[in-house]
Structures are given as C-alpha cells and as structure tokens.
Design a protein around this motif. Structure first.
Motif, PDB file in Angstrom:
ATOM      1  N   HIS A  70       0.827  -1.203   0.000  1.00  0.00           N
ATOM      2  CA  HIS A  70       0.000   0.000   0.000  1.00  0.00           C
ATOM      3  C   HIS A  70       0.865   1.260   0.000  1.00  0.00           C
ATOM      4  N   PHE A  71       1.964   1.174  -0.734  1.00  0.00           N
ATOM      5  CA  PHE A  71       2.924   2.274  -0.796  1.00  0.00           C
ATOM      6  C   PHE A  71       2.342   3.508  -1.485  1.00  0.00           C
ATOM      7  N   SER A  72       2.606   4.648  -0.935  1.00  0.00           N
ATOM      8  CA  SER A  72       2.192   5.902  -1.572  1.00  0.00           C
ATOM      9  C   SER A  72       2.878   6.037  -2.929  1.00  0.00           C
ATOM     10  N   SER A  73       2.137   6.646  -3.871  1.00  0.00           N
ATOM     11  CA  SER A  73       2.670   6.758  -5.233  1.00  0.00           C
ATOM     12  C   SER A  73       3.856   7.727  -5.311  1.00  0.00           C
ATOM     13  N   ARG A  74       4.133   8.467  -4.214  1.00  0.00           N
ATOM     14  CA  ARG A  74       5.259   9.419  -4.255  1.00  0.00           C
ATOM     15  C   ARG A  74       6.604   8.710  -4.256  1.00  0.00           C
ATOM     16  N   TYR A  75       6.616   7.435  -3.849  1.00  0.00           N
ATOM     17  CA  TYR A  75       7.895   6.711  -3.768  1.00  0.00           C
ATOM     18  C   TYR A  75       8.220   5.998  -5.079  1.00  0.00           C
ATOM     19  N   LYS A  76       9.467   6.107  -5.471  1.00  0.00           N
ATOM     20  CA  LYS A  76       9.920   5.379  -6.654  1.00  0.00           C
ATOM     21  C   LYS A  76      10.763   4.176  -6.204  1.00  0.00           C
ATOM     22  N   ASP A  77      11.513   4.384  -5.146  1.00  0.00           N
ATOM     23  CA  ASP A  77      12.411   3.347  -4.628  1.00  0.00           C
ATOM     24  C   ASP A  77      11.792   2.783  -3.341  1.00  0.00           C
ATOM     25  N   TYR A  78      11.458   1.512  -3.381  1.00  0.00           N
ATOM     26  CA  TYR A  78      10.748   0.927  -2.238  1.00  0.00           C
ATOM     27  C   TYR A  78      11.694   0.326  -1.189  1.00  0.00           C
ATOM     28  N   SER A  79      12.982   0.318  -1.473  1.00  0.00           N
ATOM     29  CA  SER A  79      13.917  -0.361  -0.574  1.00  0.00           C
ATOM     30  C   SER A  79      13.912   0.273   0.832  1.00  0.00           C
ATOM     31  N   VAL A  80      13.563   1.567   0.897  1.00  0.00           N
ATOM     32  CA  VAL A  80      13.538   2.232   2.193  1.00  0.00           C
ATOM     33  C   VAL A  80      12.444   1.647   3.106  1.00  0.00           C
ATOM     34  N   PHE A  81      11.354   1.187   2.496  1.00  0.00           N
ATOM     35  CA  PHE A  81      10.293   0.532   3.288  1.00  0.00           C
ATOM     36  C   PHE A  81      10.836  -0.735   3.952  1.00  0.00           C
ATOM     37  N   LEU A  82      11.605  -1.478   3.169  1.00  0.00           N
ATOM     38  CA  LEU A  82      12.173  -2.731   3.670  1.00  0.00           C
ATOM     39  C   LEU A  82      13.151  -2.437   4.806  1.00  0.00           C
ATOM     40  N   ARG A  83      14.010  -1.463   4.570  1.00  0.00           N
ATOM     41  CA  ARG A  83      15.029  -1.115   5.543  1.00  0.00           C
ATOM     42  C   ARG A  83      14.396  -0.663   6.856  1.00  0.00           C
ATOM     43  N   GLU A  84      13.401   0.193   6.739  1.00  0.00           N
ATOM     44  CA  GLU A  84      12.784   0.733   7.954  1.00  0.00           C
ATOM     45  C   GLU A  84      11.972  -0.323   8.706  1.00  0.00           C
ATOM     46  N   ALA A  85      11.292  -1.192   7.988  1.00  0.00           N
ATOM     47  CA  ALA A  85      10.530  -2.261   8.656  1.00  0.00           C
ATOM     48  C   ALA A  85      11.488  -3.191   9.395  1.00  0.00           C
ATOM     49  N   LYS A  86      12.641  -3.438   8.790  1.00  0.00           N
ATOM     50  CA  LYS A  86      13.628  -4.361   9.370  1.00  0.00           C
ATOM     51  C   LYS A  86      14.226  -3.824  10.679  1.00  0.00           C
ATOM     52  N   GLU A  87      14.114  -2.533  10.887  1.00  0.00           N
ATOM     53  CA  GLU A  87      14.582  -1.998  12.181  1.00  0.00           C
ATOM     54  C   GLU A  87      13.786  -2.598  13.344  1.00  0.00           C
ATOM     55  N   GLU A  88      12.582  -3.042  13.037  1.00  0.00           N
ATOM     56  CA  GLU A  88      11.719  -3.624  14.083  1.00  0.00           C
ATOM     57  C   GLU A  88      11.568  -5.135  13.953  1.00  0.00           C
ATOM     58  N   PHE A  89      11.617  -5.620  12.690  1.00  0.00           N
ATOM     59  CA  PHE A  89      11.250  -7.022  12.464  1.00  0.00           C
ATOM     60  C   PHE A  89      12.001  -7.523  11.244  1.00  0.00           C
ATOM     61  N   ASP A  90      12.731  -8.622  11.418  1.00  0.00           N
ATOM     62  CA  ASP A  90      13.645  -9.005  10.357  1.00  0.00           C
ATOM     63  C   ASP A  90      13.010  -9.703   9.151  1.00  0.00           C
ATOM     64  N   ASN A  91      12.051 -10.594   9.408  1.00  0.00           N
ATOM     65  CA  ASN A  91      11.517 -11.416   8.311  1.00  0.00           C
ATOM     66  C   ASN A  91      10.395 -10.690   7.578  1.00  0.00           C
ATOM     67  N   VAL A  92      10.796  -9.737   6.777  1.00  0.00           N
ATOM     68  CA  VAL A  92       9.816  -8.883   6.098  1.00  0.00           C
ATOM     69  C   VAL A  92      10.087  -8.876   4.590  1.00  0.00           C
ATOM     70  N   GLU A  93       9.008  -8.803   3.808  1.00  0.00           N
ATOM     71  CA  GLU A  93       9.143  -8.672   2.351  1.00  0.00           C
ATOM     72  C   GLU A  93       8.203  -7.580   1.862  1.00  0.00           C
ATOM     73  N   LEU A  94       8.570  -7.031   0.725  1.00  0.00           N
ATOM     74  CA  LEU A  94       7.708  -6.030   0.108  1.00  0.00           C
ATOM     75  C   LEU A  94       6.636  -6.731  -0.709  1.00  0.00           C
ATOM     76  N   ALA A  95       5.394  -6.261  -0.596  1.00  0.00           N
ATOM     77  CA  ALA A  95       4.326  -6.782  -1.458  1.00  0.00           C
ATOM     78  C   ALA A  95       4.628  -6.400  -2.894  1.00  0.00           C
ATOM     79  N   LYS A  96       4.349  -7.331  -3.798  1.00  0.00           N
ATOM     80  CA  LYS A  96       4.585  -7.036  -5.211  1.00  0.00           C
ATOM     81  C   LYS A  96       3.502  -7.723  -6.033  1.00  0.00           C
TER      82      LYS A  96
END
Lengths: 310, 310
Positions: free
Chosen positions: B270-296
């Motif tokens: 449910h990423f906002s359309s303002r983002y082009k690079d989604y890797s920051v979502f992964l990085r930030e989620a991993k600060e709290e929880f390691d086993n995370v993937e981006l929806a695609k």
C-alpha cells in the motif's frame, strides 16, 4: 493543431490479458476529450501520457459496464490530483442517477463539480461546441440506448488570396470587409464573389465513434465523409447471426458502413474475447473497405492537417 | 493442502504504472477468497490464473475507492461467465447500499444472488467459518470504518500415537473414543490424558490482512502469533506525521506490529505513489522485524504445512 485519437481499450465485455475495455482519448488542439470509460481507463490514460486533470469532457455511449465502470476510479483520482474545475459528462439520463448514487458515498470530499449533460437524441444533434470543435450525437442500434459521437473541427476563417489583393489593389478597409464575408463590387459594377476572393486555409477534420451497435443503414449518413471512423466489430462473418442478436456488428459490416459513408479511414475494435487471431477482422473488413486498421491499445491515429496553398 | 496468498494490488489511492490498487487472493485448500477489490482486480485475477467463478467470498475492508471500485466489473464478469451460485460479500453496512444502488442498473440480468454480510465488529469476532477455515474481523484505525481480517485454518483432528496403541493394546472401540477426545482409564484407575495419547498432525496456519490503518496498539493482539501478516506501510518514517494524519502507517510501525504480534513473517504494501524506490520501506521495517518482504503484484506467499511426526 493536433487532431488525434488514442485507443485506450478495445475489448468487448469480457476483458482479456492484453486488452482493456472501451475507452478512446481525443486530442483536438491540445484540448482533451474522453469517449467511454471502461475499467482501467485511468491506468491507460497514465500509461499513454494523458494528464487526467486536463480532460474536461467525457462522453459515454451507453450504460454497459465495459464502457463505464472506469469512471468511478477516474472521478476519485481527478479529485486526489487536485481538480477544481467543472467536469462535463455526457450520456443517457440514467447515468446521472448512477453518478448521483455513487457520489453520495464517494464524492463527499470532491473539490470539483460534475455537470451532467443528458444525451437523448433521435437523430443527429450538436451536443457540445467550442471555438474549435463541434460534437454531434446520433443513435446507434444496441440492446440498450446507445449513442455514437462525431467530433468535427470547425471550419476555419477564410483567407484572402494574396494575388487578389494585388490584382484589385484592395484597401485595408476592403480586406477587412472581405475577411468578414463580403463580396467585392468593382467600379464597373461587376461583383467578385467572396468564394473567389478567399480560400479555406485548411480542411476541417473529423472523427466518429460508433460502438456498440448492430449494423444499421442510418449510421453511414450520420458520419458522411468523416476522416476517421471507429466502428465496432465484435464478431466475424461466421457469427453474423450472433452479432445481430446481441446488437453488435461484424468486421465486414463495419467496412460497409465506412464505404457507404465515404470515410477516409476505418478503425475496427471491440473484439469478442473468443478470438485469439485478429487478422480475420482485418481481412473481412477489407472486403468492403480497403483503408482499415485494427484498434490496438496505445495506438494513436493522428489526422493530418491539409493546408491549402494560397 | 494449500494455504497461500497472492498479491494482486499494492498501491495506495493513486495508482501507478506498475502497481494496482489493493486486492489479495487467498487459496485455502483450493477454496478461494478475495480481500478487497480495487479497480483492475478482475484483470489481475486473470493474469494470476485465478478462476473468477471459483471465488465465493469477498471481504472488503473499507469504503475507499482504491479498495472497492473493482467489484463492479468483477460482479458483471462473474455473471457473463455463467455464475449461478451465491456470492458472499462481507463489509461495512454502507457497502450493501452501494451494491443495491449499483445492481439496480447493472444487475438486472444477473443469474446469481449476492448475499451480503454486514461487518460491524468492535473487537475481534468470527464472521465466517467452514470445515477448514475461520475468518475473524477486527477494527482498524482509519479515517472511515475499516476492518482487518484474520484467516485461520481450523485445528485438525488429533491423531493417536501409534506407539500408544501398542503400549496400551487399545481396542478399536477405545481408539474411536480417544479419537473423539476421551482420556484413557487404565485397569488400575490411572487416567492417561487425551493430549498425551494424541498429537495434532499439523499446525494450523494463519494469515492476517491489515489495511488501511494508522498505527494502533490493539492490532498486535488481534493477530497474535499469526504466520503471515500483511500490514500496510503507506509512508516511510520521514512522513510519520502525515501517516498519522491520514490514518496510515509507516513501514517501521508495521514492523513493530509484526514484532509485538510475534508474527512469523511480515509483508508490507500500500505504498504511496510518491515513492519510486521501495527499498527504504524494507530497511525501515527491518529496524523492528527481520523477516519482512515487500508486497509485489503477482507474488504468492505460500505458508508451508508443518506436519508433526508420530
């Protein structure tokens, strides 16, 4: 002085993997018009680099889902994109009820107004005009009320032939009068008609959209001499009976309409999802009319401006 | 014994060229469930090889267009494909009005019935159950009423350990009783509890869907120990304030929910359309929880069946 149509969707009711339901985007002198709005139209507009907020007029042919279900998302997205100016929607009176019902739930925060224009023509009628374009609606022959739309560039103002200015040594006052349509009366009483003194700088262009419709022998009169005709071709000749029963046409019938209308070019689309190979549509349409192309998502058909020399 | 979810759409309100609005398709033992139905869902179902007529239950989280505008086309297409069996739709009571209004115009020829189930939970409640699955709804924290859904495979019947049958020389009658949950009373009066005699053949699996929602410290309790958690992450930490204001979460907040819930795996979308690079979502989620993937779009997350040995 662009006059072009971009095909956003060409499938009939059942969408396929590579086809979208019906929508065409028209660019007339950088004003943008949308004809029909099947599901996914907003994505197709984006994919084909149309700015949604620049569309001010949407013409809906009829109330079958594959021609209108994309309007809900488009209206919301226009609001999210900050639209403030009125949006004009043309179509059958029930479309107003549908939109009213819908906007009760989803339009509460809309920052722009929708102006609905009922289309209820029995013959061909002008339903929209601005300084460069006329839009006429005419009835098609489908299972529900359905309208075709004809987009006609206005005839430009006539120019005076330069050599006429020289020949008759016209004064500025005479030039202005002739530009406004006057004839020229010479000293000896001879009258030179305006048509002889002037010429049209270019031929006005036209585009007609005919979907969905069974074959009807009234359509070719409505779109007489059109430059570009889009006519639906849901079926091939083999399924001619089914075409008639379901209010659709065959490719050959579309070709016949183009020939009788003296159209310059024909595009066929709205293919039934049962077909995998579309070449038969082309072949059968060509039996009636040679200059035909298959509609394809993302194709743009630009009608060239034919300038007349002085 | 499939238990998998396929992501059909991951964008937020403004669709982008490579992202569709929200929809997830769930396969539980070859029964198919749809969660949300943004515009284009029917095309995405087709693209991902789901048979539309096999979907019997649709769960709608809330009444924002990017979660529901695809339902109109899907309902019509189901009819065109010959659906006869009832379709169950779950959601906020206004969804019933929306569907009723819509079907007045577009559902006249429908050959199947829609059974609407109002979701109006204040806490976690079972809203659907069959022989292999339970679905629970729980409130999320958004600008409008919004529900999360938890899909839990039912606990399987317990099996008797083979070595217990041998050890106690169990008769057929005793085996049947124990299978039905009874304890075993030995001749000397000693009672062997059912849990000792039996084991669960496999761990029941679960999937939770949480979109759209601001961070809420109630969610992790609703989805405690879930195998797979989908949690929205519309924004990154930089826009944490905007997330709260618009009723959305950041990727880090989604990670925190996953950690507090003791989830096994997290998917963010449910990423906002303002983002082009989604890797920051992964990085930030991993600060709290390691086993995370981006929806695609098109990704399938299958939860493996963990069988317990005898």
């Amino acid at each position: 002085m662009e006059f072009s149509v971009t095909i956003l969707g060409t499938s009939s009711a059942l969408p396929t993997l590579d086809r979208y339901p019906t929508a065409h985007a028209l660019n007339v002198h950088e004003r943008f018009f949308l004809i029909d709005c099947g599901e996914g139209t907003q994505a197709q507009l984006r994919r084909n680099h149309f700015k949604m907020v620049r569309i001010n007029h949407i013409f809906i042919t009829h109330l079958h889902g594959d021609h209108v279900f994309g309007i809900f998302g488009l209206l919301s997205t226009m609001n999210l994109l900050g639209r403030k100016s009125n949006l004009h929607i043309y179509g059958h009176r029930l479309l107003k009820s549908i939109l009213d019902d819908h906007l009760k739930y989803f339009g509460q925060d809309f920052q722009y107004k929708i102006e609905f224009h009922e289309v209820a023509v029995k013959s061909k009628e002008i339903i929209y005009e601005d300084d460069s374009l006329l839009v006429e609606a005419f009835p098609l022959k489908h299972r529900v009320s359905c309208f075709g739309y004809l987009f006609r560039e206005r005839a430009p103002h006539r120019n005076i032939h330069k050599w006429m200015i020289e020949k008759y040594k016209l004064s500025l006052a005479e030039v202005v009068r002739i530009r406004n349509g006057a004839d020229l009366t010479l000293e000896d009483g001879e009258v030179i008609p305006n048509e002889v003194l002037t010429y049209i700088p270019y031929e006005p262009r036209s585009y007609a959209f005919c979907s969905d419709t069974a074959y009807s022998n009234r359509i070719h009169e409505y779109v007489k001499d059109v430059d570009l005709l889009y006519h639906e071709a849901t079926f091939t000749e083999e399924l001619k009976k089914m075409a008639a029963q379901t209010g659709h046409s065959t490719a050959k019938q579309a070709g016949k309409i183009a020939r009788l209308a003296n159209a310059k070019k024909l595009i066929v689309g709205h293919f039934s999802s049962r077909y995998k190979d579309y070449s038969v549509f082309l072949r059968e349409a060509k039996e009636e009319f040679d200059n035909v192309e298959l509609a394809k998502e993302g194709s743009t058909f630009s009608i060239e401006l034919k300038r007349f020399k002085d």
